[in-house]
Design a protein around this motif. Structure first.
Motif, PDB file in Angstrom:
ATOM      1  N   PHE A 429      36.569  18.661  52.741  1.00 45.25           N
ATOM      2  CA  PHE A 429      35.879  19.704  52.000  1.00 45.25           C
ATOM      3  C   PHE A 429      34.927  19.155  50.951  1.00 45.25           C
ATOM      4  O   PHE A 429      34.502  19.866  50.068  1.00 45.25           O
ATOM      5  N   ASP A 430      34.635  17.867  51.022  1.00 48.77           N
ATOM      6  CA  ASP A 430      33.896  17.245  49.937  1.00 48.77           C
ATOM      7  C   ASP A 430      32.409  17.108  50.199  1.00 48.77           C
ATOM      8  O   ASP A 430      31.649  16.740  49.296  1.00 48.77           O
ATOM      9  N   PHE A 456      25.995  22.348  46.569  1.00 45.21           N
ATOM     10  CA  PHE A 456      26.100  22.585  45.120  1.00 45.21           C
ATOM     11  C   PHE A 456      27.115  21.648  44.469  1.00 45.21           C
ATOM     12  O   PHE A 456      27.302  21.682  43.260  1.00 45.21           O
ATOM     13  N   MET A 457      27.782  20.822  45.274  1.00 45.19           N
ATOM     14  CA  MET A 457      28.750  19.878  44.688  1.00 45.19           C
ATOM     15  C   MET A 457      27.994  18.752  43.964  1.00 45.19           C
ATOM     16  O   MET A 457      26.866  18.439  44.304  1.00 45.19           O
ATOM     17  N   ARG A 458      28.637  18.169  42.952  1.00 43.86           N
ATOM     18  CA  ARG A 458      27.944  17.218  42.081  1.00 43.86           C
ATOM     19  C   ARG A 458      28.756  15.940  41.869  1.00 43.86           C
ATOM     20  O   ARG A 458      29.078  15.589  40.724  1.00 43.86           O
ATOM     21  N   PRO A 459      29.077  15.234  42.937  1.00 46.74           N
ATOM     22  CA  PRO A 459      29.872  14.012  42.756  1.00 46.74           C
ATOM     23  C   PRO A 459      29.113  12.930  41.983  1.00 46.74           C
ATOM     24  O   PRO A 459      27.908  12.776  42.149  1.00 46.74           O
ATOM     25  N   SER A 460      29.835  12.174  41.175  1.00 46.83           N
ATOM     26  CA  SER A 460      29.245  11.035  40.463  1.00 46.83           C
ATOM     27  C   SER A 460      29.268   9.779  41.312  1.00 46.83           C
ATOM     28  O   SER A 460      28.594   8.806  41.002  1.00 46.83           O
ATOM     29  N   PHE A 461      30.079   9.790  42.344  1.00 46.06           N
ATOM     30  CA  PHE A 461      30.083   8.699  43.323  1.00 46.06           C
ATOM     31  C   PHE A 461      30.821   9.196  44.548  1.00 46.06           C
ATOM     32  O   PHE A 461      31.526  10.214  44.506  1.00 46.06           O
ATOM     33  N   ARG A 462      30.639   8.476  45.656  1.00 43.34           N
ATOM     34  CA  ARG A 462      31.443   8.742  46.856  1.00 43.34           C
ATOM     35  C   ARG A 462      31.812   7.412  47.490  1.00 43.34           C
ATOM     36  O   ARG A 462      31.003   6.479  47.513  1.00 43.34           O
TER      37      ARG A 462
ATOM     38  N   ILE B 323      35.095  26.834  50.606  1.00 41.46           N
ATOM     39  CA  ILE B 323      34.211  26.180  49.637  1.00 41.46           C
ATOM     40  C   ILE B 323      33.208  27.164  49.053  1.00 41.46           C
ATOM     41  O   ILE B 323      32.848  27.097  47.892  1.00 41.46           O
ATOM     42  N   GLY B 350      32.714  20.139  36.885  1.00 39.65           N
ATOM     43  CA  GLY B 350      32.771  18.708  36.642  1.00 39.65           C
ATOM     44  C   GLY B 350      31.865  17.922  37.552  1.00 39.65           C
ATOM     45  O   GLY B 350      30.920  18.468  38.139  1.00 39.65           O
ATOM     46  N   ASN B 351      32.163  16.638  37.660  1.00 38.87           N
ATOM     47  CA  ASN B 351      31.306  15.760  38.460  1.00 38.87           C
ATOM     48  C   ASN B 351      32.095  14.612  39.081  1.00 38.87           C
ATOM     49  O   ASN B 351      31.542  13.537  39.321  1.00 38.87           O
ATOM     50  N   ILE B 352      33.387  14.818  39.319  1.00 39.71           N
ATOM     51  CA  ILE B 352      34.143  13.762  40.010  1.00 39.71           C
ATOM     52  C   ILE B 352      33.789  13.757  41.497  1.00 39.71           C
ATOM     53  O   ILE B 352      33.043  14.614  41.965  1.00 39.71           O
ATOM     54  N   GLN B 353      34.323  12.797  42.220  1.00 44.63           N
ATOM     55  CA  GLN B 353      33.930  12.647  43.623  1.00 44.63           C
ATOM     56  C   GLN B 353      34.456  13.749  44.528  1.00 44.63           C
ATOM     57  O   GLN B 353      33.892  13.994  45.590  1.00 44.63           O
ATOM     58  N   HIS B 354      35.541  14.396  44.123  1.00 49.00           N
ATOM     59  CA  HIS B 354      36.176  15.385  44.973  1.00 49.00           C
ATOM     60  C   HIS B 354      35.459  16.738  44.909  1.00 49.00           C
ATOM     61  O   HIS B 354      35.115  17.214  43.831  1.00 49.00           O
ATOM     62  N   GLY B 355      35.317  17.352  46.086  1.00 48.18           N
ATOM     63  CA  GLY B 355      34.605  18.634  46.170  1.00 48.18           C
ATOM     64  C   GLY B 355      35.243  19.736  45.341  1.00 48.18           C
ATOM     65  O   GLY B 355      34.560  20.658  44.901  1.00 48.18           O
ATOM     66  N   ASN B 358      33.810  19.361  41.242  1.00 50.30           N
ATOM     67  CA  ASN B 358      32.440  18.997  40.834  1.00 50.30           C
ATOM     68  C   ASN B 358      31.431  20.142  40.921  1.00 50.30           C
ATOM     69  O   ASN B 358      30.265  19.917  41.221  1.00 50.30           O
ATOM     70  N   ILE B 359      31.888  21.356  40.622  1.00 50.38           N
ATOM     71  CA  ILE B 359      30.908  22.450  40.567  1.00 50.38           C
ATOM     72  C   ILE B 359      30.271  22.509  39.176  1.00 50.38           C
ATOM     73  O   ILE B 359      30.783  21.965  38.206  1.00 50.38           O
TER      74      ILE B 359
END
Lengths: 512, 512
Positions: A429-430, A456-462, B323, B350-355, B358-359
């Motif tokens: 789901f990421d 619309f997701m905003r990861p800082s890294f993957r 999602i 937030g902005n972590i890697q997990h979906g 990170n909205i």
């Protein structure tokens, strides 16, 4: 000496037009028939001609191969079959032939060149003034659009109360001076005050549309012709079966030899309350019988979708079924229909009062990437308020929004797909993970290319891991800012730093 | 002289604690039992007490009425029943009693005051240092949150590898110095290296949690206690049935007399692979039997939802099932379960890697309004990367996001609902329309108040028509900019100009 006028040579997938004089009295549309048989080394095509007014009859033909062709023309008013010949030359630059379905879910031109559809909708741009049409073509030229949906009949709808430049039939329309932004709904689907002869076409109307189709062809843009629609105050949506069929035959005879034509049987077919499934199936059958070139065929919905599994439907032309999920449903429809999924209406970028016409540029771009990365094809439209009520979605003109500028990058990325078009790969789901699909209908992923879309997701890294050996080049794409950053080559387990903002994509491509 | 220690007076819905000395040798948790019967004019409540360490046994009671109460305490180690009496005083300011389900879909405090839930999640804020806890309480004080979800057991998860301030049992934990951000998943659900006596609680751990519950109570915040969860490296999620029941009984005996306690049986119950439906049903039964105050009871899912129609479940505690659509599904769940819908996890800002973490603030706020306007209750959480890995969602501390600042306005607007909570009214696809609901479970709209929410849609105006007579005051709410603009009074058909931007709402309220 032959009575026929025609060119001595045309390009492959160009158009040969054979014309001759015939009777002008009576009702030539009904009274007379003309047809041609065109024979080259690799094909023989029989096709109907049409009356073009002023005693002129025409038969059109698109050669699908190079080489010498000969043809015979027959008509009830000709004493004997007339013959002729011409040469089909190699296709010129930018001429790849008609678009076909390739590998079940995707498109390619007939010469094999991949076609990644980036559509827009301007319902009656063709029926505006010369100046506006020129402006629309300029706008299209500067854009990434390679398909446009538009109507043959004029449109009566909110922000669309004006008269078209011409009508498809001889006769007179209702007096539109009575219309206001408040009362126009009351005239929708009404026929009163109109006086049309549904058996006498207005050739000026059709010739003009052909000019528009050709102008699009020169820009490399497919003309997705909406043949019927419900936004009507003239009675064109309420003709009899016989009148409908008469119209379909005329349209096919005139337009089918243009290589960039697609057939959209209707916009929002389900709003045409006095047409039945039998009617739509009959139009489909007429198309299959009379369009010798098998142009793409679709039918667009308002609420419920048509049964896209019908064999005459080449691809799904879909209006969103949900406010929140639109392009997100592409996967489901692929699995259901096993045909290309064209999201011809995923709401329009704009700010009008209607919910279907007021999404942001960001959201439109998001829906475009979602559709593409799920193995479908997105379509655009624009409905920004302006003092003159000239909305791109209906009139064409200029674009006011933000999403369209960003489609070229998407198209460029789509064109980098190493396989046969993208397909979605379930990875959690990421992110949305698109991979190339193996050839010819095999829904099998080719795992040397990954296009990750973060929506619309905003990861800082993957973190990624595919295998221990393969070397992948990684590019980080900011779909909104239109930047592509080459991060170099990685293998094994690797981390890609991202900016923690929305609308990012990551392209991971096996190094050659 | 009585052997009992207790207060002479408490507030209604306050807590009376009766304590006495008893045996400290052996295992007092298992060997001895204490219980009380509390009788006032309007109620008689029987409740279990618990061992609090150091030879001290306690029985707690929350009076639901004002007036004189007397009680008897019995224990196997007391020679005879001991008695006492106290006075239940009128509730003080800000004390409205426990929260109850009201009118099927909504909540109210026991004194009838409406409770509009605005939740957040900080899983183990309570198990951090004193400094961080103080900081969390300061943050909560400055926010609109009136419910917080948190755990009794410590948490082992990404960004959560530290030791808790204390453990619930006597014994020693595994050596956590072996954990890294890469290998910690391998320890999830493992028990090796731990040495606990699951029949000897650590009273320090529970007393501390009570301090946290009380601190929340003083801020007017409900403590939604997560009693079990799967994020475990200590074996607390893998105890035997007997050990689980022993834990449940202790927890109920200690916490149920706090008026602001809610019971969340689990977070992501479906990830606790060695618990069965029979187990969850048994915990529910224990709660129904032993919690004399009938605090709210829910159970939170990861993938599939628990059967929220079970009679012991008072309200649905839901994690997003999709999602793209989260709060948007509140309507469906209302219709399915006929219980309050609390969206306890709609992804975290937030902005972590997990979906799931990170909205954007905008999207979080949108989900809050969607949930509220569909007649449900939203919940927040924050997962912003930071050098110290202190994420609000788990540790508390300070907030870094944008959505939380905007919840007070939503709460203010919710509090203006003239009826019995909001319900969604189907009006087409152009907006979310919320209206008040009639009393007591009647899913009937009261049509003198409308709250229109436009979500990501950006209309430049909207036309409304309800009837010819009623005079409505219209306010335009920018949910993001936090402005409320009074546009005056309208009737009949009227138009409201809007700014053509996202996240707008319109409140239409009958003039008194």
């Amino acid at each position: 000496m032959s009575k026929l006028l025609f060119q001595e040579q045309v390009e492959r997938w160009g158009m040969l037009e054979v014309s001759c004089q015939g009777p002008a009295e009576g009702n030539p549309f009904v009274d007379h028939h003309i047809q041609g048989v065109f024979t080259g080394e690799k094909e023989t095509v029989k096709t109907d001609g049409f009356y073009d007014g002023d005693g002129v009859y025409k038969v059109r033909f698109m050669p699908s191969f190079e080489g010498s062709y000969r043809f015979t023309i027959s008509a009830d008013f000709l004493e004997k079959e007339e013959t002729g010949s011409f040469v089909s030359l190699p296709a010129g630059e930018g001429n790849h032939g008609p678009v076909r379905v390739a590998d079940t879910y995707h498109f390619a031109y007939e010469d094999g060149t991949r076609y990644y559809s980036i559509g827009t909708t301007c319902y009656v741009w063709d029926l505006q003034s010369d100046e506006r049409i020129a402006q629309t073509l300029e706008t299209l030229k500067a854009s990434a659009f390679n398909k446009i949906r538009f109507c043959i009949f004029p449109k009566h709808y909110d922000y669309n109360l004006g008269e078209p430049r011409s009508y498809p039939y001889e006769g007179t329309p209702m007096d539109s001076s009575v219309l206001t932004k408040e009362n126009f709904w009351g005239y929708t689907g009404k026929t009163e005050g109109n006086d049309w002869d549904f058996y006498r076409f207005n050739p000026v109307h059709f010739r003009h549309i052909e000019k528009c189709i050709l102008a699009l062809q020169e820009l490399g843009i497919e003309a997705d012709l909406i043949v019927m629609h419900p936004y009507d105050r003239w009675g064109f949506s309420q003709m009899t079966k016989e009148q409908d069929d008469f119209y379909w035959n005329y349209v096919i005879a005139r337009f089918s030899a243009y290589r960039n034509v697609w057939w959209s049987l209707a916009n929002e077919y389900d709003l045409m309350k006095n047409k039945t499934t039998e009617d739509w199936e009959r139009y489909g059958a007429i198309l299959c019988e009379k369009d010798a070139y098998r142009h793409l065929r679709s039918i667009h919905n308002c609420m419920g979708m048509y049964d896209h599994s019908r064999p005459w439907i080449t691809h799904c032309s879909i209006q969103r079924q949900d406010i929140y999920k639109t392009s997100e449903l592409v996967d489901e429809w692929r699995e259901k229909y096993h045909k290309p999924i064209v999201m011809d209406e995923i709401a329009y970028e704009g700010n009008i009062q209607h919910g279907w016409g007021n999404i942001s540029g960001e959201e439109m771009l998001r829906r475009f990437w979602e559709a593409a990365c799920r193995g479908g094809y997105p379509g655009h439209g624009e409905t920004y308020m302006n003092p003159d009520d000239i909305l791109w979605w209906s009139h064409g003109g200029t674009l006011h929004g933000e999403s369209w500028k960003r489609f070229e990058l998407l198209h460029d990325i789509m064109c980098e797909t190493p396989g046969n078009g993208l397909m979605p790969l379930t990875r959690g789901f990421d992110e949305i993970c698109a991979v190339p699909q193996e050839a010819e209908g095999e829904e099998k992923p080719v795992k040397d290319y990954y296009l990750m879309y973060y929506s619309f997701m905003r990861p800082s890294f993957r973190d990624y891991y595919f295998d221990d050996e393969t070397k992948f080049r990684v590019k980080v794409i900011d779909t909104w800012e239109m930047t592509v950053e080459d991060r170099g080559v990685f293998s094994g387990k690797f981390r890609v730093e991202l900016p923690g903002k929305a609308y990012m994509a990551v392209q991971i491509k096996k190094e050659a």
